[in-house]
Design a protein around this motif. Structure first.
Motif, PDB file in Angstrom:
ATOM      1  N   GLN A  15      -8.022  -3.100  -2.752  1.00  0.00           N
ATOM      2  CA  GLN A  15      -6.600  -3.578  -2.615  1.00  0.00           C
ATOM      3  C   GLN A  15      -5.708  -2.711  -2.279  1.00  0.00           C
ATOM      4  O   GLN A  15      -4.760  -3.088  -1.017  1.00  0.00           O
ATOM      5  N   GLU A  16      -5.827  -1.094  -2.263  1.00  0.00           N
ATOM      6  CA  GLU A  16      -5.010  -0.384  -1.786  1.00  0.00           C
ATOM      7  C   GLU A  16      -5.264   0.012  -0.524  1.00  0.00           C
ATOM      8  O   GLU A  16      -4.295  -0.023   0.653  1.00  0.00           O
ATOM      9  N   GLU A  17      -6.381  -0.039   0.047  1.00  0.00           N
ATOM     10  CA  GLU A  17      -6.842   0.031   1.329  1.00  0.00           C
ATOM     11  C   GLU A  17      -6.499  -1.103   2.314  1.00  0.00           C
ATOM     12  O   GLU A  17      -6.084  -1.172   3.314  1.00  0.00           O
ATOM     13  N   SER A  18      -6.640  -2.214   1.665  1.00  0.00           N
ATOM     14  CA  SER A  18      -6.227  -3.661   2.355  1.00  0.00           C
ATOM     15  C   SER A  18      -4.671  -3.616   2.612  1.00  0.00           C
ATOM     16  O   SER A  18      -4.271  -3.927   3.537  1.00  0.00           O
ATOM     17  N   LEU A  19      -3.990  -3.354   1.439  1.00  0.00           N
ATOM     18  CA  LEU A  19      -2.577  -3.188   1.448  1.00  0.00           C
ATOM     19  C   LEU A  19      -2.197  -2.423   2.603  1.00  0.00           C
ATOM     20  O   LEU A  19      -1.113  -2.627   3.338  1.00  0.00           O
ATOM     21  N   SER A  20      -2.570  -1.153   2.624  1.00  0.00           N
ATOM     22  CA  SER A  20      -2.357  -0.048   3.843  1.00  0.00           C
ATOM     23  C   SER A  20      -2.700  -0.566   5.174  1.00  0.00           C
ATOM     24  O   SER A  20      -1.827  -0.407   5.904  1.00  0.00           O
ATOM     25  N   PHE A  21      -3.794  -1.190   5.308  1.00  0.00           N
ATOM     26  CA  PHE A  21      -4.143  -1.971   6.468  1.00  0.00           C
ATOM     27  C   PHE A  21      -2.962  -2.915   6.951  1.00  0.00           C
ATOM     28  O   PHE A  21      -2.415  -2.890   8.212  1.00  0.00           O
ATOM     29  N   TRP A  22      -2.760  -3.958   6.218  1.00  0.00           N
ATOM     30  CA  TRP A  22      -1.811  -4.846   6.580  1.00  0.00           C
ATOM     31  C   TRP A  22      -0.421  -4.390   6.852  1.00  0.00           C
ATOM     32  O   TRP A  22       0.062  -5.040   7.411  1.00  0.00           O
ATOM     33  N   THR A  23      -0.064  -3.495   6.103  1.00  0.00           N
ATOM     34  CA  THR A  23       1.350  -2.931   6.097  1.00  0.00           C
ATOM     35  C   THR A  23       1.651  -1.931   7.214  1.00  0.00           C
ATOM     36  O   THR A  23       2.511  -1.977   8.058  1.00  0.00           O
ATOM     37  N   GLU A  24       0.691  -0.897   7.026  1.00  0.00           N
ATOM     38  CA  GLU A  24       0.696   0.349   8.175  1.00  0.00           C
ATOM     39  C   GLU A  24       0.315  -0.197   9.455  1.00  0.00           C
ATOM     40  O   GLU A  24       1.054   0.162  10.537  1.00  0.00           O
ATOM     41  N   LYS A  25      -0.835  -0.981   9.629  1.00  0.00           N
ATOM     42  CA  LYS A  25      -1.519  -1.212  10.994  1.00  0.00           C
ATOM     43  C   LYS A  25      -1.104  -2.674  11.417  1.00  0.00           C
ATOM     44  O   LYS A  25      -0.528  -2.909  12.720  1.00  0.00           O
ATOM     45  N   ALA A  26      -0.880  -3.588  10.629  1.00  0.00           N
ATOM     46  CA  ALA A  26      -0.559  -4.992  11.053  1.00  0.00           C
ATOM     47  C   ALA A  26       0.943  -5.396  10.973  1.00  0.00           C
ATOM     48  O   ALA A  26       1.373  -6.402  11.551  1.00  0.00           O
ATOM     49  N   GLY A  27       1.644  -4.339  10.401  1.00  0.00           N
ATOM     50  CA  GLY A  27       2.936  -4.596  10.363  1.00  0.00           C
ATOM     51  C   GLY A  27       3.455  -5.593   9.313  1.00  0.00           C
ATOM     52  O   GLY A  27       4.919  -6.185   9.478  1.00  0.00           O
ATOM     53  N   PHE A  28       2.717  -6.034   8.234  1.00  0.00           N
ATOM     54  CA  PHE A  28       3.364  -6.995   7.245  1.00  0.00           C
ATOM     55  C   PHE A  28       4.103  -6.199   6.400  1.00  0.00           C
ATOM     56  O   PHE A  28       4.382  -5.005   6.399  1.00  0.00           O
ATOM     57  N   SER A  29       5.090  -6.947   5.716  1.00  0.00           N
ATOM     58  CA  SER A  29       5.845  -6.334   4.654  1.00  0.00           C
ATOM     59  C   SER A  29       5.420  -6.851   3.231  1.00  0.00           C
ATOM     60  O   SER A  29       4.786  -7.879   3.148  1.00  0.00           O
ATOM     61  N   VAL A  30       5.674  -5.754   2.433  1.00  0.00           N
ATOM     62  CA  VAL A  30       5.424  -6.210   0.750  1.00  0.00           C
ATOM     63  C   VAL A  30       6.363  -6.902   0.378  1.00  0.00           C
ATOM     64  O   VAL A  30       7.491  -6.489   0.305  1.00  0.00           O
ATOM     65  N   ILE A  31       6.104  -8.148  -0.127  1.00  0.00           N
ATOM     66  CA  ILE A  31       7.207  -9.133  -0.605  1.00  0.00           C
ATOM     67  C   ILE A  31       7.366  -9.111  -2.103  1.00  0.00           C
ATOM     68  O   ILE A  31       8.399  -8.854  -2.673  1.00  0.00           O
ATOM     69  N   SER A  32       6.155  -8.662  -2.956  1.00  0.00           N
ATOM     70  CA  SER A  32       6.333  -8.395  -4.139  1.00  0.00           C
ATOM     71  C   SER A  32       4.893  -7.799  -4.707  1.00  0.00           C
ATOM     72  O   SER A  32       3.788  -7.958  -3.944  1.00  0.00           O
ATOM     73  N   GLU A  33       4.919  -7.154  -5.697  1.00  0.00           N
ATOM     74  CA  GLU A  33       3.736  -6.575  -6.410  1.00  0.00           C
ATOM     75  C   GLU A  33       3.876  -7.020  -8.050  1.00  0.00           C
ATOM     76  O   GLU A  33       4.696  -7.113  -8.647  1.00  0.00           O
ATOM     77  N   GLN A  34       2.757  -7.656  -8.346  1.00  0.00           N
ATOM     78  CA  GLN A  34       2.689  -8.310  -9.507  1.00  0.00           C
ATOM     79  C   GLN A  34       1.415  -7.943 -10.443  1.00  0.00           C
ATOM     80  O   GLN A  34       0.361  -7.688  -9.982  1.00  0.00           O
ATOM     81  N   GLU A  35       1.740  -8.048 -11.687  1.00  0.00           N
ATOM     82  CA  GLU A  35       0.499  -7.477 -12.733  1.00  0.00           C
ATOM     83  C   GLU A  35       0.560  -8.815 -13.880  1.00  0.00           C
ATOM     84  O   GLU A  35       1.525  -9.107 -14.290  1.00  0.00           O
ATOM     85  N   SER A  36      -0.566  -8.972 -14.251  1.00  0.00           N
ATOM     86  CA  SER A  36      -0.872  -9.690 -15.310  1.00  0.00           C
ATOM     87  C   SER A  36      -2.100  -9.219 -16.092  1.00  0.00           C
ATOM     88  O   SER A  36      -3.280  -9.659 -15.755  1.00  0.00           O
TER      89      SER A  36
END
Length: 125
Positions: A15-36
């Protein structure tokens, strides 16, 4: 009647590497981070006001808690008004990209994320 595709579940190995790819390289924004409990997921989108978002789930944990669930990568097609600019940006960020090709729906290229899942981008003006 269904009015809109709200979220797309993307099951990833890291998840962390994918989050980095999508936000840092693909330019997406984090809308929320959730836990259950032991589950944690990230909701990302191309912009804060996007109608559809992608949810990054931990593939191993989902498989553990939901055996038999289809965890394959969905085939996604993104739209852009600036295909040449996005293509150059992705190449500059060392994202694996395919050639730009002419298709009936317009000019298209594909790209791979950090886990070598391929997605497509089509030019929509």
């Amino acid at each position: 009647m269904i009015d809109i595709v709200g979220q797309i579940m993307l099951y990833v190995n890291n998840q962390e590497e994918s989050l980095s790819f999508w936000t840092e390289k693909a330019g997406f924004s984090v809308i929320s981070e959730q836990e259950s409990g032991p589950m944690k997921w990230f909701v990302i989108a191309p912009s804060e006001n996007a109608q559809t978002s992608i949810v990054l789930h931990d593939k191993e944990l989902v498989a553990k808690f939901s055996p038999g669930m289809n965890l394959e990568t969905p085939s996604l097609m993104f739209f852009t008004k600036e295909l040449d600019q996005l293509y150059a940006d992705f190449k500059g960020k060392n994202i694996t990209v395919g050639d730009i090709v002419e298709m009936p729906q317009g000019r298209v290229f594909n790209f791979a994320d950090n886990e070598e899942n391929y997605f497509a981008v089509v030019e929509k003006k």
